[in-house]
Write an enzyme that holds these catalytic residues in place. Structure first.
Site, short mmCIF file in Angstrom:
data_model
loop_
_atom_site.label_atom_id
_atom_site.label_comp_id
_atom_site.label_asym_id
_atom_site.label_seq_id
_atom_site.Cartn_x
_atom_site.Cartn_y
_atom_site.Cartn_z
N PHE A 22 0.87 -1.19 0.00
CA PHE A 22 0.00 0.00 0.00
C PHE A 22 0.89 1.22 0.00
O PHE A 22 1.72 1.40 0.88
CB PHE A 22 -0.92 0.02 1.23
CG PHE A 22 -1.92 1.15 1.18
CD1 PHE A 22 -3.13 0.99 0.54
CD2 PHE A 22 -1.63 2.37 1.77
CE1 PHE A 22 -4.05 2.03 0.47
CE2 PHE A 22 -2.53 3.42 1.72
CZ PHE A 22 -3.75 3.25 1.06
N ASP A 80 9.34 2.81 1.17
CA ASP A 80 8.15 3.48 1.68
C ASP A 80 8.10 3.26 3.19
O ASP A 80 7.73 2.19 3.66
CB ASP A 80 6.91 2.91 0.99
CG ASP A 80 5.61 3.48 1.53
OD1 ASP A 80 5.61 4.10 2.62
OD2 ASP A 80 4.56 3.27 0.90
N LYS A 137 2.89 9.90 8.03
CA LYS A 137 2.10 9.58 9.22
C LYS A 137 2.58 10.23 10.53
O LYS A 137 2.08 11.26 10.94
CB LYS A 137 1.97 8.08 9.37
CG LYS A 137 1.03 7.47 8.33
CD LYS A 137 0.69 6.04 8.64
CE LYS A 137 -0.22 5.41 7.59
NZ LYS A 137 -1.58 5.99 7.54
#
Length: 405
Positions: free
Chosen positions: A141, A226, A255
């Site tokens: 993702f 990532d 995040k």
């Protein structure tokens, strides 16, 4: 005269918000540390961390002070100008990592979009316009833009939006032989999460990560990591790649970077950055002074021995509690992840029950996450108090008991 506050409830969501989310039945209105209160005043212990975002808990005093101070100083300049908070934050990120250059954006998807564009652009400028293949992994993702959902290995997020960006190949995660079978001189990058978050909290193996680095070197491809979810101390290191002894060419993070304030970054080297020029890529909000001031305060706290060393201690407390629950109810096939990104995989006989467990936990006053239909995910504050872990896991155990008793 202050504007009158409009009364809203959970039902308001179904009337006015695009139906792409299915939020909980309660509406949080206040948070402090690892505790949250809803509209009715019910208290919850937060093990979700806003999906690994509130790494220092809710309303951390240092972040609140940074926001207030910057909020009275300078809010926005655009990238027609630079600003001091962005320059300080970039300097601290490069000092703490492999990187020489930073690009700021607002979300993980934007950071990854920039990373994928950079990887292709660098290859086209330094090697060949045909060196455009990206190798990525099933169950990955990387965000919700069309490019990032196409690189992400989950068709449920990318199907139905028309033609997808081409020259993206997906292979099984942790399968180095599968990568070797598809990599060639047309490959510009391998894109990988050191710990697949949405894909089930699945860590890469040491051999896999080191093998990817070697393959990239052999084929003049870039290794793009990532670390949107695994970065900023979540694993017990500032970035999870440090556990593997692997240096990327490009790294993204988001995040937890702003502790709840939207901000993200793409990090890379002088050499790779040198392919870019003004106007090739950009963003209006990226490097916003408010966001960077808060992110600098968060980085100053997270990137300390005290916080990073405390992550593993807190993980052990969570794992111990999960093992005790498993001993009683025979729930989990595996407890995995690194640091305070924890996945408890349900056994086959409990397949599909993750959402039921999440809802029952909320009823008992504890906020958790899922990672797919069969994995319970915990991503709490990195500085959560041990007493909060103890009480929250007791509430979680009570929720499990009500389902499986």
């Amino acid at each position: 005269m202050a504007a009158e506050k409009l009364a809203v409830t959970r039902a308001t969501f179904d009337e006015v918000i695009l139906p792409v989310f299915a939020p909980a039945s309660f509406v949080p209105v206040k948070g402090k540390g690892s505790r949250v209160w809803d509209q009715q005043g019910k208290e919850y212990i937060d093990f979700s961390g806003g999906i690994a975002v509130t790494a220092l808990g809710h309303c951390h005093p240092a972040l609140v002070e940074a926001l207030k101070t910057q909020g009275e100083t300078l809010w926005h300049t655009s990238n027609v100008f630079t600003n001091e908070p962005a320059l300080r934050l970039a300097s601290k990120l490069t000092a703490a990592t492999f990187a020489d250059r930073v690009f700021f954006a607002n979300s993980g998807a934007e950071a990854n979009e920039a990373a994928f564009k950079l990887a292709r652009y660098y290859a086209s400028q330094r090697h060949s316009p045909y060196k455009s293949k990206i190798i990525a992994f099933h169950n990955a993702f990387h965000g919700r833009t069309l490019f990032t959902v196409s690189v992400g290995g989950q068709p449920k997020y990318s199907d139905g939006f028309g033609p997808k960006p081409a020259d993206i190949v997906h292979v099984p995660f942790n399968d180095l032989a599968a990568v070797k079978a598809v990599i060639d001189d047309h490959t510009c990058a391998i894109v990988v999460e050191p710990i697949q978050g949405e894909g089930g909290v699945m860590p890469a193996t040491q051999a896999f990560m080191q093998g990817l680095r070697q393959l990239c070197d052999e084929h003049q491809a870039l290794l793009v990591l990532d670390e949107v979810q695994s970065g900023m101390g979540r694993s017990g290191k500032l970035f999870a790649c440090e556990h593997y002894g692997v240096t990327p060419d490009i790294l993204t993070t988001a995040k937890a970077m702003g502790g709840g304030f939207p901000v993200s970054a793409m990090l890379t080297t002088h050499e790779i950055a040198s392919a870019m020029a003004p106007g090739v890529h950009g963003t209006t909000y990226g490097g916003n002074p408010l966001a960077c001031a808060v992110a600098e305060a968060a980085l100053d706290i997270i990137n300390t021995d005290e916080v990073l060393s405390g992550v593993e201690t807190r993980r052990e407390q969570f794992v111990s509690a999960l093992k005790a629950i498993d001993a009683k109810w025979d729930l989990f096939s595996e407890i995995r992840g690194k640091g305070l990104l924890i996945g408890a995989a349900l056994k086959p006989q409990h397949a599909g029950k993750a959402r039921d467990i999440l809802n029952a936990a909320a009823d008992e006053g504890v906020m958790i996450l899922t990672a797919g239909t069969d994995v319970i995910r915990f991503a709490p504050s990195l500085v959560i108090e041990p007493t909060d872990i103890e009480e929250g896991m007791a509430r979680f155990a009570a929720a499990v008991g009500k389902i499986f008793a």
